[in-house]
Design an enzyme around this catalytic site. Structure first.
Site, PDB file in Angstrom:
ATOM      1  N   PHE A 138      56.795  58.170  14.428  1.00  0.00           N
ATOM      2  CA  PHE A 138      55.497  57.971  13.785  1.00  0.00           C
ATOM      3  C   PHE A 138      54.855  59.330  13.592  1.00  0.00           C
ATOM      4  O   PHE A 138      54.440  59.978  14.551  1.00  0.00           O
ATOM      5  CB  PHE A 138      54.566  57.075  14.600  1.00  0.00           C
ATOM      6  CG  PHE A 138      53.277  56.806  13.859  1.00  0.00           C
ATOM      7  CD1 PHE A 138      53.218  55.814  12.899  1.00  0.00           C
ATOM      8  CD2 PHE A 138      52.156  57.571  14.092  1.00  0.00           C
ATOM      9  CE1 PHE A 138      52.049  55.593  12.179  1.00  0.00           C
ATOM     10  CE2 PHE A 138      50.983  57.359  13.378  1.00  0.00           C
ATOM     11  CZ  PHE A 138      50.929  56.362  12.423  1.00  0.00           C
TER      12      PHE A 138
ATOM     13  N   ASP B  85      56.146  67.661  16.828  1.00  0.00           N
ATOM     14  CA  ASP B  85      54.925  66.932  16.508  1.00  0.00           C
ATOM     15  C   ASP B  85      54.242  66.568  17.827  1.00  0.00           C
ATOM     16  O   ASP B  85      54.598  65.595  18.479  1.00  0.00           O
ATOM     17  CB  ASP B  85      55.256  65.673  15.692  1.00  0.00           C
ATOM     18  CG  ASP B  85      54.015  64.866  15.327  1.00  0.00           C
ATOM     19  OD1 ASP B  85      52.954  65.074  15.946  1.00  0.00           O
ATOM     20  OD2 ASP B  85      54.112  64.001  14.435  1.00  0.00           O
TER      21      ASP B  85
ATOM     22  N   LYS C 274      44.503  65.274  16.552  1.00  0.00           N
ATOM     23  CA  LYS C 274      43.819  64.365  17.466  1.00  0.00           C
ATOM     24  C   LYS C 274      42.917  65.088  18.452  1.00  0.00           C
ATOM     25  O   LYS C 274      41.776  65.383  18.149  1.00  0.00           O
ATOM     26  CB  LYS C 274      44.830  63.457  18.147  1.00  0.00           C
ATOM     27  CG  LYS C 274      45.524  62.497  17.168  1.00  0.00           C
ATOM     28  CD  LYS C 274      46.201  61.367  17.845  1.00  0.00           C
ATOM     29  CE  LYS C 274      46.979  60.498  16.873  1.00  0.00           C
ATOM     30  NZ  LYS C 274      46.138  59.826  15.863  1.00  0.00           N
TER      31      LYS C 274
END
Length: 404
Positions: free
Chosen positions: A145, A230, A259
């Site tokens: 993801f 990531d 984030k």
């Protein structure tokens, strides 16, 4: 007798009426928040065990982050990258040093940062490695993801994320996550990068086999391929270290961050790499109106300062050990398996008892917020400011849910 009128049903109905159905939220309408706790429109408090998918690593409304944002709001919030503002260099310098890299390129969302990494890797492949035009390939992992843009869903293996959004962008090779032999077999002269999450979050907090990330690093070095980590969900203290990839003493060629970098206040993302990689970009080839804006940089600089002390990494490691011990004690009592590192866990609920969604709904009824994924799995990721008492309370509520 006075009748109490609850606001939650009406607020949920309005949201249902006026918004597209791209999420399936729990029936909770948050109005206020502080630290690890949120309060809904009816005054009920909940312990936040999702933390905005790690965007709230430092908790809701961290005083230092709020102060930095307030101070910047009184000065300047946006200039665009057509000019340089006085917060830009400090943020990029601080983040580069935190990552041990020479350059930083700020963006806004995690997906933007992943797109940036893809573009940089391809350009590096053509200009530095010498791959023929239009032939660059990037190796990715199944069950990944990385976001939901058209290019990113092109290499997703999740039907919900991918179906009906074609035609898809070519240039990606999907291999099983954690399978070093498959990575080795997929590398060819056109391979420019291997892009992977050090821990797969959306897939259920999947930790790769020991030695896998180190093996990928070795393969990338041997074959002149960029290793891209990531760390959007796994990074910035979540797993007990600044970056999850550090658990194998691995340094990637490029970090992709987001984030928590925005402190739960503004969207901030970035890629960090050395000049030999990020230096391939030239003016006009990539950009973002809001990327690296003054407000984002002021908050991001304070995030870097918080991480430089090591306090949050230590809390995540120490409290994470407590959380995982409590979760493992539930194996055989409604829990099938537990995975994760630090204050991050994927918990497989016995599907004969309930689905992950049902478990999260029942936890919410008991004042604990979590998120399900893939059937019977729930994800737990409390803010790093969570206390031992908060952790014990949440685990006790989960145990009660499992007992029915």
């Amino acid at each position: 007798m006075t009748t109490v009128e609850f606001r939650t049903p009406g607020a949920l109905a309005d949201a249902e009426k006026w918004t597209a159905h791209n999420y399936h939220p729990l029936p909770v309408v948050v109005a206020e928040a502080e630290g690890a706790w949120v309060t809904d429109v009816d005054g009920r408090r909940y312990l936040d065990f999702l933390a905005g998918y790690s965007a709230l690593n430092f908790g809701h409304r961290h005083p230092g982050l709020i102060a930095a944002a307030h101070a910047q709001l009184d000065r300047v919030t946006l200039t665009s990258r057509a000019f340089v503002h006085d917060q830009f260099a400090a943020f990029c310098h601080g983040l580069a040093e935190l990552c041990g890299k020479e350059l930083v390129l700020p963006m806004n969302t995690g997906a933007e940062a992943v797109e940036t990494a893809i573009k940089v890797a391809r350009k590096w492949g053509y200009r530095v490695k010498g791959v023929a035009d239009e032939r660059a390939e990037i190796i990715v992992a199944a069950d990944n993801f990385h976001g939901r843009t058209t290019t990113i869903v092109s290499f997703s293996t999740d039907p919900d994320a991918r179906a009906d959004f074609g035609p898809y962008t070519p240039g990606f090779v999907v291999v099983p996550y954690g399978d070093l032999a498959a990575v080795r077999a997929a590398i060819n002269p056109n391979t420019v990068a291997v892009l992977m999450e050090p821990i797969q979050g959306e897939a259920g907090v999947l930790v790769p086999p020991a030695g896998f990330l180190a093996g990928v690093r070795e393969l990338c070095t041997e074959n002149n391929v960029l290793m891209i980590a990531d760390e959007i969900q796994s990074g910035l203290g979540r797993t007990g270290k600044t970056f999850a990839i550090e658990h194998e003493d691995v340094v990637p060629d490029m970090y992709v961050l987001g984030k928590a970098l925005g402190g739960g206040i503004v969207p901030v993302s970035a890629v960090a790499a050395d000049r030999a990689v990020l230096g391939v970009l030239r003016p006009g080839e990539h950009g973002s109106t809001f990327g690296g804006n003054p407000l984002a940089c002021a908050v991001g600089t304070e995030v870097v300062r918080l991480l430089e002390t090591g306090e949050f990494q230590e809390r995540s490691a120490r409290l994470g050990a407590r959380m995982h011990a409590g979760l493992e004690a539930l194996i055989g009592k409604g829990v099938v398996a537990v995975r994760g590192r630090g204050l991050w866990a994927g918990v497989d609920i016995d599907p004969l008892l309930m689905t992950g969604r049902q478990a999260c709904e029942r936890l919410a009824e008991r004042g604990v917020l979590a998120k399900d994924t893939h059937g019977s799995t729930i994800r737990l990721a409390p803010p790093l400011v969570v206390t031992e008492e908060d952790l014990d309370h949440a685990l006790a509520q989960l145990a009660e849910v499992l007992r029915g």
